[in-house]
Motif scaffolding. Sequence first.
Motif, PDB file in Angstrom:
ATOM      1  N   LYS A   1       0.827  -1.199   0.000  1.00  0.00           N
ATOM      2  CA  LYS A   1       0.000   0.000   0.000  1.00  0.00           C
ATOM      3  C   LYS A   1       0.864   1.252   0.000  1.00  0.00           C
ATOM      4  CE  LYS A   1      -4.303   1.250  -0.106  1.00  0.00           C
ATOM      5  NZ  LYS A   1      -5.171   0.841  -1.227  1.00  0.00           N
ATOM      6  N   LYS A   2       2.043   1.163   0.590  1.00  0.00           N
ATOM      7  CA  LYS A   2       2.951   2.307   0.584  1.00  0.00           C
ATOM      8  C   LYS A   2       3.546   2.529  -0.799  1.00  0.00           C
ATOM      9  CE  LYS A   2       4.290   1.855   5.458  1.00  0.00           C
ATOM     10  NZ  LYS A   2       5.426   1.584   6.387  1.00  0.00           N
ATOM     11  N   VAL A   3       3.848   1.437  -1.513  1.00  0.00           N
ATOM     12  CA  VAL A   3       4.465   1.552  -2.834  1.00  0.00           C
ATOM     13  C   VAL A   3       3.405   1.795  -3.903  1.00  0.00           C
ATOM     14  CG1 VAL A   3       5.983   0.423  -4.495  1.00  0.00           C
ATOM     15  CG2 VAL A   3       6.309   0.031  -2.053  1.00  0.00           C
ATOM     16  N   PHE A   4       2.286   1.085  -3.820  1.00  0.00           N
ATOM     17  CA  PHE A   4       1.201   1.212  -4.798  1.00  0.00           C
ATOM     18  C   PHE A   4      -0.071   1.644  -4.059  1.00  0.00           C
ATOM     19  CE2 PHE A   4       3.967  -2.319  -6.162  1.00  0.00           C
ATOM     20  CZ  PHE A   4       4.484  -1.776  -7.330  1.00  0.00           C
ATOM     21  N   PRO A   5      -0.204   2.935  -3.741  1.00  0.00           N
ATOM     22  CA  PRO A   5      -1.354   3.372  -2.927  1.00  0.00           C
ATOM     23  C   PRO A   5      -2.697   3.211  -3.622  1.00  0.00           C
ATOM     24  CG  PRO A   5      -0.119   5.257  -3.765  1.00  0.00           C
ATOM     25  CD  PRO A   5       0.696   4.040  -4.089  1.00  0.00           C
ATOM     26  N   HIS A   6      -2.701   3.094  -4.951  1.00  0.00           N
ATOM     27  CA  HIS A   6      -3.972   3.001  -5.675  1.00  0.00           C
ATOM     28  C   HIS A   6      -4.380   1.549  -5.966  1.00  0.00           C
ATOM     29  CE1 HIS A   6      -3.849   7.316  -6.160  1.00  0.00           C
ATOM     30  NE2 HIS A   6      -2.664   7.250  -6.746  1.00  0.00           N
TER      31      HIS A   6
END
Length: 290
Positions: free
Chosen positions: A105-110
């Motif tokens: 979620k930190k790297v790919f928030p979407h």
Amino acid sequence: MASSSSSGLTFKLHALVIVNISDHYTRVKSQMNPPLTSTSSTSTVNNNSSNGMEHHQQAPRVYGCVIGVQRGRTVEIFNSFELLCDPSTHSLDRSFLEKKQELYKKVFPHFYILGWYSTGSDAEESDMHIHKALMDINESPLYVLLNPAINHAQKDLPVTIYESELHVIDGIPQLIFVRSSYTIETVEAERISVDHVAHLKPSDGGSAATQCDIPCENSLLRQVSSLLRRLPAIESEKFQDDFLMEYNDTLLITYLAMFTNCSSKMNEVVDKFNTAYDRHSRRGGRTAFI
């Protein structure tokens, strides 16, 4: 199991997901059947003759989550990550799942968890236990199944996407898996990777080296064997702690660099504003803003 889904969703599967699942299965299978050394080959042959098919272990099943986005009726699967699952109880390691979910979620928030994946020839009854366990994260998860068995006569990809639907069977409502159609989506980086993998050729033992007249180097083979034997050690708790620490340090440095860049840009804007306001204050008799 129903023949096809009636949800009306359109699925787009990226090639990176297929490569990730295949790599996951290959690594697990290699760890279950480590390469044999020349010193132990003789004793292994003798043991095989007495134990029959003991060393031919059953093909492993691997598990993981698929992540991506859903825009209206279109579901696009971009990436995946591995999960820890107890095959005896068909239960997931929730703490490991939450930790991986937080990192991604930190790297790919979407990106969101769209469902899960596994390997096998067909969906099994026990798969529904794992499927239901993910419904608290996604109320309608999808199931991506990769068949690792090699079938040279098969033209289509050995990948099936399942949805779950509630059907009434013998007067009892039950969740069952139904097949869904999908299309393959790729970006430039994925096309380069898939093209590279597609041009790799298996060695078939030592036949490829013989056909190409490449001399066999025992020292190099010993180094490769030593490297492969170290792979299971990567799954240790110490490695996970060190990896997470280094990963968090990298994120922290990235965030600090971003903050520094933003502060620099903000200072430039403030300097320009003060310069313009100072000229205006000289004419109007006002003081500077900052």
